[in-house]
Write a protein that holds these residues in place. Structure first.
Motif, PDB file in Angstrom:
ATOM      1  N   VAL A  34       0.837  -1.219   0.000  1.00 54.70           N
ATOM      2  CA  VAL A  34       0.000   0.000   0.000  1.00 54.70           C
ATOM      3  C   VAL A  34       0.865   1.260   0.000  1.00 54.70           C
ATOM      4  O   VAL A  34       0.460   2.303  -0.551  1.00 54.70           O
ATOM      5  N   ASP A  35       2.039   1.182   0.606  1.00 53.44           N
ATOM      6  CA  ASP A  35       2.985   2.303   0.570  1.00 53.44           C
ATOM      7  C   ASP A  35       4.139   2.044  -0.403  1.00 53.44           C
ATOM      8  O   ASP A  35       5.224   2.634  -0.258  1.00 53.44           O
ATOM      9  N   GLY A  36       3.913   1.174  -1.354  1.00 54.41           N
ATOM     10  CA  GLY A  36       4.976   0.778  -2.261  1.00 54.41           C
ATOM     11  C   GLY A  36       5.172   1.722  -3.429  1.00 54.41           C
ATOM     12  O   GLY A  36       4.448   2.724  -3.609  1.00 54.41           O
ATOM     13  N   GLN A  37       6.131   1.344  -4.271  1.00 62.98           N
ATOM     14  CA  GLN A  37       6.521   2.205  -5.387  1.00 62.98           C
ATOM     15  C   GLN A  37       5.440   2.283  -6.467  1.00 62.98           C
ATOM     16  O   GLN A  37       5.352   3.296  -7.162  1.00 62.98           O
ATOM     17  N   PHE A  38       4.630   1.247  -6.618  1.00 65.29           N
ATOM     18  CA  PHE A  38       3.615   1.290  -7.670  1.00 65.29           C
ATOM     19  C   PHE A  38       2.538   2.330  -7.345  1.00 65.29           C
ATOM     20  O   PHE A  38       2.136   3.119  -8.210  1.00 65.29           O
ATOM     21  N   ASN A  39       2.076   2.347  -6.096  1.00 67.52           N
ATOM     22  CA  ASN A  39       1.104   3.373  -5.704  1.00 67.52           C
ATOM     23  C   ASN A  39       1.733   4.764  -5.739  1.00 67.52           C
ATOM     24  O   ASN A  39       1.066   5.754  -6.073  1.00 67.52           O
TER      25      ASN A  39
ATOM     26  N   LEU B 195      -3.055   9.571 -10.845  1.00 67.26           N
ATOM     27  CA  LEU B 195      -4.021   8.463 -10.806  1.00 67.26           C
ATOM     28  C   LEU B 195      -4.228   7.983  -9.372  1.00 67.26           C
ATOM     29  O   LEU B 195      -4.202   6.787  -9.079  1.00 67.26           O
ATOM     30  N   ASP B 196      -4.439   8.928  -8.457  1.00 67.11           N
ATOM     31  CA  ASP B 196      -4.609   8.580  -7.033  1.00 67.11           C
ATOM     32  C   ASP B 196      -5.804   7.661  -6.817  1.00 67.11           C
ATOM     33  O   ASP B 196      -5.792   6.834  -5.892  1.00 67.11           O
ATOM     34  N   ALA B 197      -6.816   7.779  -7.661  1.00 69.33           N
ATOM     35  CA  ALA B 197      -8.025   6.962  -7.474  1.00 69.33           C
ATOM     36  C   ALA B 197      -7.733   5.473  -7.670  1.00 69.33           C
ATOM     37  O   ALA B 197      -8.500   4.621  -7.193  1.00 69.33           O
ATOM     38  N   LEU B 198      -6.638   5.142  -8.361  1.00 70.44           N
ATOM     39  CA  LEU B 198      -6.316   3.737  -8.626  1.00 70.44           C
ATOM     40  C   LEU B 198      -5.442   3.112  -7.549  1.00 70.44           C
ATOM     41  O   LEU B 198      -5.233   1.906  -7.560  1.00 70.44           O
ATOM     42  N   THR B 199      -4.913   3.936  -6.643  1.00 69.55           N
ATOM     43  CA  THR B 199      -4.042   3.383  -5.601  1.00 69.55           C
ATOM     44  C   THR B 199      -4.843   2.503  -4.647  1.00 69.55           C
ATOM     45  O   THR B 199      -5.980   2.812  -4.302  1.00 69.55           O
ATOM     46  N   ARG B 200      -4.250   1.404  -4.236  1.00 75.20           N
ATOM     47  CA  ARG B 200      -4.921   0.451  -3.342  1.00 75.20           C
ATOM     48  C   ARG B 200      -3.903  -0.553  -2.825  1.00 75.20           C
ATOM     49  O   ARG B 200      -2.809  -0.672  -3.376  1.00 75.20           O
TER      50      ARG B 200
END
Length: 319
Positions: free
Chosen positions: A156-161, A169-174
């Protein structure tokens, strides 16, 4: 040239002699060589029969037991109860369903990417050798080495988010690995990343076998690059595609390392495969009999898949 002669035989049957004394010696020599070769293949025969087929038979026997795997404990013979339990086990059927669409998606994407990369590398590309190494390197990396990296990337706190947030694209973070709907996608993405290099190498080798005159004739007839790839190169790589399909099926049925190391089959069995389920049932829950029953089912699926694919390939070759 020596003439053939007929000589009487104690049994009354005529014996035809070629008149070549060396023939009998060659026959004795061949027989001697066959006898001499037996000790060389005997270890392999003992290994195959003694380990593989004995293990298969023993697994079938354990599948009829209620046993926790401890030698000092007494197993209870339960007949087909483990198989009956397996038929009603939703986790088992979900594992088969996961294997099926995992195979379809990963094989399709790997084949498409590997074929395109191979076609590009066959054209005149600068620094092509470096690109080949970059594409193939993931294939030789051990999943155990890369699993912590991918867990960190998709945390959740990783590099992809972090990347999604920085491109708006904050709405896609999860939490990608904590949701059933996304964890399987991550497992498939890692598998594609790791094995596309092998697909690329095999397609590249197959394309190297195509006669340049065939491609030149297509260009003279006015075929463009896409038409040449689709109508000539792709059909001539059919054997490689069939081999990759077989390897992909075997790999999908044996899938264990990536889902176990990255998600441990979770969340809520969302990335459960037959291999991970067998491991959890046998090692963690100590239900050796039930795990053996699932293993027998896995073997039956592998045999059925291999036979169906072989029949399909023979029919395709006969067209």
């Amino acid at each position: 040239m020596s003439a053939a002669t007929t000589a009487p035989h104690p049994t009354g049957r005529p014996v035809i002699s070629t008149g070549r004394p060396g023939g009998a010696r060659r026959g004795r020599r061949r027989s001697h060589l066959q006898g001499a070769g037996l000790p060389w293949i005997l270890p392999a025969v003992v290994l195959i029969v003694g380990l593989i087929y004995f293990s298969i038979g023993f697994t079938g026997y354990v599948a009829t037991l209620d046993w926790n795997g401890f030698i000092l404990s007494s197993p209870t013979h339960v007949g087909t109860a483990n198989f009956t339990k397996m038929v009603g086990d939703t986790v088992f059927w979900n594992a088969i369903w996961h294997t099926a669409y995992f195979y379809v998606i990963t094989f399709t994407v790997q084949t498409a990417i590997g074929f395109v990369f191979a076609a590009i590398m066959h054209s005149r590309v600068r620094l092509g050798a470096i690109y080949k190494v970059i594409i193939f390197v993931p294939t030789v990396l051990a999943p155990a080495t890369m699993a912590p990296v991918f867990r960190q990337i998709f945390d959740v706190d990783g590099q992809f988010n972090w990347l999604l947030s920085h491109v708006g694209l904050d709405a896609l973070t999860r939490p990608w690995l904590a949701e059933s709907s996304t964890a399987m996608g991550v497992v498939m993405a890692i598998t594609i990343w790791q094995w596309t290099g092998l697909t690329f190498i095999l397609f590249y080798a197959a394309m190297s076998q195509i006669e340049p005159e065939i491609l030149e004739a297509a260009r003279i007839d006015g075929a463009g690059s896409v038409r040449t790839l689709w109508s000539i190169v792709w059909p001539m790589c059919r054997g490689t595609t069939s081999a990759l399909a077989m390897l992909g099926l075997i790999g999908a049925l044996k899938t264990f390392d990536i889902p176990y190391l990255v998600t441990k089959g979770g969340p809520n069995h969302g990335t459960e495969f037959l291999g991970t389920y067998i491991y959890q049932t046998m090692v963690q829950q100590k239900h050796f009999g039930y795990a053996a029953a699932i293993s027998v089912a896995l073997l039956m699926l592998a045999i059925a898949g291999g036979v169906l694919m072989s029949v399909r390939n023979r029919r395709a070759e006969g067209r």
